[in-house]
Design an enzyme around this catalytic site. Sequence first.
Site, PDB file in Angstrom:
ATOM      1  N   CYS A 271      -4.673   3.878   2.937  1.00 45.12           N
ATOM      2  CA  CYS A 271      -5.716   3.532   1.960  1.00 45.12           C
ATOM      3  C   CYS A 271      -5.112   3.266   0.585  1.00 45.12           C
ATOM      4  O   CYS A 271      -4.727   4.206  -0.125  1.00 45.12           O
ATOM      5  CB  CYS A 271      -6.730   4.672   1.896  1.00 45.12           C
ATOM      6  SG  CYS A 271      -7.943   4.463   0.589  1.00 45.12           S
TER       7      CYS A 271
ATOM      8  N   CYS B 283      -7.051   4.723  -2.383  1.00 40.14           N
ATOM      9  CA  CYS B 283      -6.873   6.180  -2.542  1.00 40.14           C
ATOM     10  C   CYS B 283      -5.500   6.503  -3.136  1.00 40.14           C
ATOM     11  O   CYS B 283      -5.398   7.348  -4.022  1.00 40.14           O
ATOM     12  CB  CYS B 283      -6.962   6.895  -1.193  1.00 40.14           C
ATOM     13  SG  CYS B 283      -8.285   6.354  -0.130  1.00 40.14           S
ATOM     14  N   ASP B 284      -4.450   5.866  -2.652  1.00 43.14           N
ATOM     15  CA  ASP B 284      -3.090   6.315  -2.965  1.00 43.14           C
ATOM     16  C   ASP B 284      -2.265   5.325  -3.781  1.00 43.14           C
ATOM     17  O   ASP B 284      -1.143   5.650  -4.194  1.00 43.14           O
ATOM     18  CB  ASP B 284      -2.330   6.602  -1.649  1.00 43.14           C
ATOM     19  CG  ASP B 284      -3.015   7.683  -0.825  1.00 43.14           C
ATOM     20  OD1 ASP B 284      -3.622   8.576  -1.439  1.00 43.14           O
ATOM     21  OD2 ASP B 284      -2.956   7.623   0.414  1.00 43.14           O
TER      22      ASP B 284
END
Length: 296
Positions: free
Chosen positions: A127, A130-131
Amino acid sequence: MYDIIIVGAGPAGLTGALYALRANKKVLLLEAKSYGGQIINANKIENYPGIEVISGYDFATNLYNQVMRLGAEIKYETVVKINEDRTVVTNKGKYKAKSVIIANGAVNRRLNIDGEEDYIGKGVSYCATCDGNFYKNKVVAVNGGGNTALEEAIYLSDIASKVYLIHRRDSFRGDDRYLGELKDRDNVEIILNSNIISVSGKGKLESITIKDNLNNKKTLDIDGLFIAVGQKPENEAFSNVVDIDENGYIKATDEVRTKSDGIYVAGDTREKMLRQLTTAVSDGSLAATIAIKEMK
Ligand code: NAP
């Protein structure tokens, strides 16, 4: 006793809850992870009718709030079994309903290469939203040829110093529009006809080895690898009440009905032609409407 238990609080499940609650039904949502499903990680949604552009997080949160305001109950528990009498068993308890809607979506597909699992959270991610921020001015690679991979590569090219986009074929499944945008970016290098065969590093990811269709191998020094090779369903736990196709998707006998009375299926987890936000919410509304009509 609930009127409807919905397994999964992604767009399909939340929309099912919306329709059931508006029909004054008592609804329990059971969610293994967090509300919103996969869409919560989408950077931008630009193909939902009536909304020109919205982030996946905002879309999911708006829908979640809409449903919670109507009085939904949500428990963060993993469903391990559904009995024919519509008792739903989770890792924490047992709940009974007149109808059950399975809307558990799909999970990120793994590459299944050596070391992949060991480096999750240490350089391997599924993701970018997300990261991605962990890779400011670093070198990353994205693997995949669908819209997720293309979108993630665009997103990461604004953060990382260099982005390799690695795809196993010579043409992309994702939209030309995204591909055009990527080709215009100086820090993106597209590597076609290649598969990642291993990941390595000392304690954290430092490099990947790729192999092309002519069996030539190459090592790329990278800090982060974003794997975006699609999703797969996880429906083995429900095999006593639904039929599952050869790819793991639940067979819907008639739109959203399964082979079991009072058990319905909605969203990406079911066998269908098009897995999109629009079709997920369509399934959710239909499953709830039919469930209410057929409720005993
Ligand atoms: P996808 O469309 O299924 O694409 C998966 C990609 O991964 C394909 O290019 C596939 O290669 C590749 N792949 C699969 N297994 C692989 C393996 N073992 N090794 C290497 N590559 C592998 O999945 P997605 O990109 O996650 O998209 C899912 C759905 O959501 C699609 O309908 C997509 O259009 C939609 N979506 C839409 C948006 C948007 O509109 N903004 C954004 C994201 C996703 P092949 O092409 O060779 O099969």
